[in-house]
Design a protein around this motif. Structure first.
Motif, PDB file in Angstrom:
ATOM      1  N   THR A  13       0.986  -1.232   0.157  1.00  0.00           N
ATOM      2  CA  THR A  13      -0.089  -0.007  -0.047  1.00  0.00           C
ATOM      3  C   THR A  13       0.976   1.424   0.025  1.00  0.00           C
ATOM      4  OG1 THR A  13      -0.083   0.108   2.446  1.00  0.00           O
ATOM      5  CG2 THR A  13      -1.879  -1.159   1.540  1.00  0.00           C
ATOM      6  N   ASN A  14       0.407   2.316  -0.030  1.00  0.00           N
ATOM      7  CA  ASN A  14       0.996   3.592  -0.328  1.00  0.00           C
ATOM      8  C   ASN A  14       1.928   3.711   1.055  1.00  0.00           C
ATOM      9  OD1 ASN A  14      -0.049   4.354  -2.627  1.00  0.00           O
ATOM     10  ND2 ASN A  14      -1.464   5.924  -1.920  1.00  0.00           N
ATOM     11  N   GLN A  15       1.210   3.594   2.358  1.00  0.00           N
ATOM     12  CA  GLN A  15       1.887   3.691   3.401  1.00  0.00           C
ATOM     13  C   GLN A  15       2.762   2.803   3.491  1.00  0.00           C
ATOM     14  OE1 GLN A  15       1.232   6.244   5.779  1.00  0.00           O
ATOM     15  NE2 GLN A  15       3.164   5.573   6.497  1.00  0.00           N
ATOM     16  N   GLU A  16       2.768   1.431   3.336  1.00  0.00           N
ATOM     17  CA  GLU A  16       3.870   0.673   3.369  1.00  0.00           C
ATOM     18  C   GLU A  16       4.980   0.994   2.441  1.00  0.00           C
ATOM     19  OE1 GLU A  16       0.958  -3.471   4.326  1.00  0.00           O
ATOM     20  OE2 GLU A  16       1.434  -2.851   2.162  1.00  0.00           O
ATOM     21  N   ILE A  17       4.753   1.532   1.486  1.00  0.00           N
ATOM     22  CA  ILE A  17       5.890   2.000   0.408  1.00  0.00           C
ATOM     23  C   ILE A  17       6.575   3.168   1.159  1.00  0.00           C
ATOM     24  CG2 ILE A  17       6.447   3.162  -1.694  1.00  0.00           C
ATOM     25  CD1 ILE A  17       5.899   0.356  -2.432  1.00  0.00           C
ATOM     26  N   HIS A  18       5.916   4.096   1.804  1.00  0.00           N
ATOM     27  CA  HIS A  18       6.514   4.945   2.392  1.00  0.00           C
ATOM     28  C   HIS A  18       7.432   4.654   3.476  1.00  0.00           C
ATOM     29  CE1 HIS A  18       4.351   7.816   0.091  1.00  0.00           C
ATOM     30  NE2 HIS A  18       2.979   7.850   0.479  1.00  0.00           N
ATOM     31  N   GLU A  28      -3.789   6.846  -6.144  1.00  0.00           N
ATOM     32  CA  GLU A  28      -4.867   7.392  -5.715  1.00  0.00           C
ATOM     33  C   GLU A  28      -5.602   6.682  -4.828  1.00  0.00           C
ATOM     34  OE1 GLU A  28      -6.752   8.342  -9.486  1.00  0.00           O
ATOM     35  OE2 GLU A  28      -5.256   9.994  -9.945  1.00  0.00           O
ATOM     36  N   GLU A  29      -6.382   7.309  -3.682  1.00  0.00           N
ATOM     37  CA  GLU A  29      -6.923   6.572  -2.756  1.00  0.00           C
ATOM     38  C   GLU A  29      -8.435   6.809  -2.662  1.00  0.00           C
ATOM     39  OE1 GLU A  29      -4.597   6.766   0.613  1.00  0.00           O
ATOM     40  OE2 GLU A  29      -3.568   4.834   0.046  1.00  0.00           O
ATOM     41  N   ILE A  73      -1.543   5.044 -16.057  1.00  0.00           N
ATOM     42  CA  ILE A  73      -2.819   4.447 -15.586  1.00  0.00           C
ATOM     43  C   ILE A  73      -2.818   3.419 -14.261  1.00  0.00           C
ATOM     44  CG2 ILE A  73      -4.946   3.426 -16.209  1.00  0.00           C
ATOM     45  CD1 ILE A  73      -4.642   4.927 -18.960  1.00  0.00           C
ATOM     46  N   LEU A  74      -1.870   2.350 -14.707  1.00  0.00           N
ATOM     47  CA  LEU A  74      -1.523   1.318 -13.693  1.00  0.00           C
ATOM     48  C   LEU A  74      -0.863   1.684 -12.600  1.00  0.00           C
ATOM     49  CD1 LEU A  74      -1.029  -1.849 -16.265  1.00  0.00           C
ATOM     50  CD2 LEU A  74      -3.198  -0.916 -15.165  1.00  0.00           C
ATOM     51  N   GLY A  75      -0.141   2.826 -12.555  1.00  0.00           N
ATOM     52  CA  GLY A  75       0.732   3.098 -11.561  1.00  0.00           C
ATOM     53  C   GLY A  75       0.016   4.002 -10.527  1.00  0.00           C
ATOM     54  N   ARG A  76      -1.010   4.986 -11.294  1.00  0.00           N
ATOM     55  CA  ARG A  76      -1.394   5.953 -10.337  1.00  0.00           C
ATOM     56  C   ARG A  76      -2.865   5.731  -9.793  1.00  0.00           C
ATOM     57  NH1 ARG A  76       1.629  10.780 -10.285  1.00  0.00           N
ATOM     58  NH2 ARG A  76       0.333  11.472  -8.735  1.00  0.00           N
ATOM     59  N   ARG A  77      -3.761   5.103 -10.603  1.00  0.00           N
ATOM     60  CA  ARG A  77      -5.050   5.308 -10.405  1.00  0.00           C
ATOM     61  C   ARG A  77      -5.475   4.368  -9.262  1.00  0.00           C
ATOM     62  NH1 ARG A  77      -5.833   9.472 -13.185  1.00  0.00           N
ATOM     63  NH2 ARG A  77      -6.488   9.057 -15.432  1.00  0.00           N
ATOM     64  N   SER A  78      -6.569   4.576  -8.551  1.00  0.00           N
ATOM     65  CA  SER A  78      -7.061   3.909  -7.228  1.00  0.00           C
ATOM     66  C   SER A  78      -7.170   2.443  -7.651  1.00  0.00           C
ATOM     67  CB  SER A  78      -7.913   4.619  -6.625  1.00  0.00           C
ATOM     68  OG  SER A  78      -9.304   4.188  -7.406  1.00  0.00           O
ATOM     69  N   ARG A  79      -7.405   1.583  -6.681  1.00  0.00           N
ATOM     70  CA  ARG A  79      -7.628   0.203  -6.934  1.00  0.00           C
ATOM     71  C   ARG A  79      -9.040  -0.140  -7.409  1.00  0.00           C
ATOM     72  NH1 ARG A  79      -3.981  -3.577  -4.358  1.00  0.00           N
ATOM     73  NH2 ARG A  79      -2.133  -2.215  -3.746  1.00  0.00           N
ATOM     74  N   GLN A  80      -9.922   0.493  -6.766  1.00  0.00           N
ATOM     75  CA  GLN A  80     -11.432   0.549  -7.019  1.00  0.00           C
ATOM     76  C   GLN A  80     -11.692   1.158  -8.369  1.00  0.00           C
ATOM     77  OE1 GLN A  80     -13.718  -0.702  -5.293  1.00  0.00           O
ATOM     78  NE2 GLN A  80     -15.218  -0.217  -6.573  1.00  0.00           N
ATOM     79  N   HIS A  81     -10.989   1.952  -8.932  1.00  0.00           N
ATOM     80  CA  HIS A  81     -11.218   2.801 -10.196  1.00  0.00           C
ATOM     81  C   HIS A  81     -10.816   1.688 -11.307  1.00  0.00           C
ATOM     82  CE1 HIS A  81     -10.938   5.708 -13.528  1.00  0.00           C
ATOM     83  NE2 HIS A  81      -9.744   5.023 -13.757  1.00  0.00           N
ATOM     84  N   LEU A  82      -9.450   1.052 -10.746  1.00  0.00           N
ATOM     85  CA  LEU A  82      -8.677   0.155 -11.789  1.00  0.00           C
ATOM     86  C   LEU A  82      -9.648  -1.046 -11.998  1.00  0.00           C
ATOM     87  CD1 LEU A  82      -4.944   0.688 -11.057  1.00  0.00           C
ATOM     88  CD2 LEU A  82      -6.347   1.301 -13.272  1.00  0.00           C
ATOM     89  N   ARG A  83     -10.103  -1.660 -10.885  1.00  0.00           N
ATOM     90  CA  ARG A  83     -11.141  -2.950 -11.204  1.00  0.00           C
ATOM     91  C   ARG A  83     -12.238  -2.512 -12.274  1.00  0.00           C
ATOM     92  NH1 ARG A  83     -10.895  -3.231  -5.107  1.00  0.00           N
ATOM     93  NH2 ARG A  83      -9.214  -4.431  -4.765  1.00  0.00           N
TER      94      ARG A  83
END
Length: 523
Positions: A122-127, A166-167, A201-211
């Motif tokens: 997740t974003n937090q885990e990456i940070h 994006e979240e 697109i695959l690197g930035r968009r939210s998971r929900q959006h990408l599904r």
């Protein structure tokens, strides 16, 4: 990073009740004191504490004995068991940092490790990972990755390293359609590929959006995004993008697949096995276990049990947290396959198919409907499909006889001349008995240039003794050759030996005892 689905914890390792860091530090000190170490005590204690508690034990150990617990564990333990226990002692972000450091230092790069970590966090885990890497190695993670990778693979890794996905759960339908269209135009509809669009697109968009983008892509492209990625991208970049898509769809499924691949076949990829079992034990191990059981028809617990040994095995099983395989709790692993085959051939087996026998079945009436559908100009494919897909195989065999008796014609020959392409293959396949169909598939797999080993494996490894006996007879009748001879002359080595022994209908369950063995159909 606990995984909480609607307030439910999905990890397999929980906080230990009545935890006392000083007491645990003392127990570990005693387990390593003197000659040799009490490995059982070490693994029992460490695998039944949460990561937060293990970190506190390290601090207590330092305060009590002025020594570094991780250094002592490294000194006392060896091999895979040591690697596993030491991994458990690190906070998750430092564990990830160590894995990435190992993956990029030394000769060659372990791209699979980079892909697995950066595609799934997740974003937090990456940070947290970036900060831990800086703290542990006084180096910049992005600079190290840039220096060690290249091309589009490098660019996507850098995007993921930003932890800037994006979240926002509010999804715009217009943007979903636009992104799906942009991906299609960047790949399938373009001469060459616009990799930058895939990365953005695959690197930035939210998971929900990408599904939703993946669903829309399927609609407009007529194929899943994964298939386009395989066709348009290549090398490590392709593997990374596929991993990102899998993690977007289901992180649990991605890890279940990684675990399965780490253990199947010869040899075990222990580093992968350790990394996943440690890193997911307090996040989503229960979800991974559930997916694993469904996808591979075997519990993760049982696969680890068969594939590892000693204290290493015991520690991994504790992290797994339980066995989802009811059969696995009562039978030794060697009997698992046999038990499954017995289940399928027991007299009172409950059928779970989608095609049931028609209740008001009239073979002559069906024969007349089929004749009418094929007589004259044009063919009524709909009527043929309607009848044949709603009858059981035994009923279809009766229709063949009724058609012959009523019209003096061969229904198979009529269907063959009236239908074509894939529909013809499907309908004609439905008209054969299961044994005749399998015999035909096996024949096609061994005749001509090259052998289709996957068909041989699929059929010979999944049919029970009765079915294999029937296939042998159908093969002999149709081709006037024995299946054993054809398999023998078309394959070689150990592969040939196992196929031939399967074809010989060995009683796999000889000596297998069960309270209800009387219900078996083994001949």
């Amino acid at each position: 990073g606990c995984s909480v689905t609607q307030g439910v914890y999905r990890g397999s390792v929980k906080d230990f009740q009545g935890f006392d860091a000083n007491q645990d530090a003392e127990a570990l000190y005693n387990a390593m004191k003197g000659f040799g170490s009490d490995k059982e005590a070490i693994l029992d204690l460490i695998t039944s504490r949460s990561n937060k508690q293990r970190v506190e034990i390290c601090q207590a150990y330092k305060a009590l004995y002025g020594k570094d617990l991780i250094a002592d564990l490294k000194y006392e333990l060896t091999g895979k068991f040591e690697r596993l226990i030491v991994s458990l002692m690190r906070p998750p972000a430092y564990g990830d940092a160590k894995e990435i450091k190992d993956a990029i230092s030394g000769v060659g790069t372990d791209e699979k490790c980079l892909i697995e970590i950066l595609a799934s966090r997740t974003n937090q885990e990456i940070h947290d990972l970036v900060a831990a890497y800086k703290d542990a190695y006084e180096r910049d993670l992005e600079a190290d990755i840039v220096g060690d990778t290249s091309g589009h693979f490098k660019k996507m890794l850098v995007v993921l390293l930003q932890g800037a996905r994006e979240e926002d759960d509010v999804v715009s339908e217009d943007l979903v359609e636009q992104d799906a269209k942009d991906l299609l135009e960047a790949g399938e509809l373009k001469w060459g590929t616009d990799e930058a669009q895939f990365i953005y697109i695959l690197g930035r968009r939210s998971r929900q959006h990408l599904r939703l983008v993946f669903d829309e892509y399927m609609k407009i492209a007529g194929k899943p995004i994964e298939r386009s990625i395989r066709g348009e991208l290549s090398g490590d970049f392709e593997k990374l993008m596929l991993a990102v898509v899998k993690c977007i769809r289901s992180t649990a499924e991605y890890f279940a697949e990684r675990l399965y691949k780490a253990m199947k076949g010869l040899g075990t990829r222990d580093n992968t096995l350790i990394r996943i079992m440690v890193s997911r034990s307090e996040i989503d191990m229960l979800d991974i276990r559930e997916v694993f059981r469904t996808k591979y028809e075997k519990s993760l617990y049982n696969m680890i049990k068969e594939d590892t040994s000693g204290e290493y095995k015991k520690a991994l099983l504790k992290l797994c947290g339980g066995d989802d395989d009811a059969a696995g709790e009562f039978f030794p692993e060697a009997a698992q396959v046999a038990y499954r085959m017995w289940e399928l051939s027991a007299v009172k087996v409950e059928l779970r198919g989608t095609v049931q026998p028609a209740g008001d079945f009239n073979d002559d009436g069906d024969a007349q409907v089929l004749r009418k559908a094929m007589k004259g100009l044009g063919t009524d494919e709909g009527a043929i499909i309607e009848v044949l897909t709603k009858r059981s195989n035994a009923q279809r065999q009766q229709i063949l006889k009724a058609y012959k008796a009523h019209y003096g014609r061969d229904l198979m020959a009529d269907l063959k001349s009236e239908l074509s392409g894939s529909l013809a293959k499907l309908i004609l396949g439905l008209m054969l008995t299961p044994a005749q169909y399998d015999a035909k598939q096996l024949r096609k797999a061994v005749e001509g240039a090259g052998t289709d080993e996957s068909v041989l494996i699929e059929i010979m490894a999944t049919r029970n003794n009765q079915e294999i006996k029937a296939i042998n007879e159908a093969y002999q009748e149709a081709y006037h050759k024995s299946l054993e001879d054809d398999l023998s002359s078309d394959t070689s080595g150990h592969f040939k030996r196992i196929l031939v022994s399967l074809a010989l209908v060995r009683a796999v369950l000889r000596g297998f005892s069960s309270p209800c063995h009387g219900a078996m159909l083994w001949h």
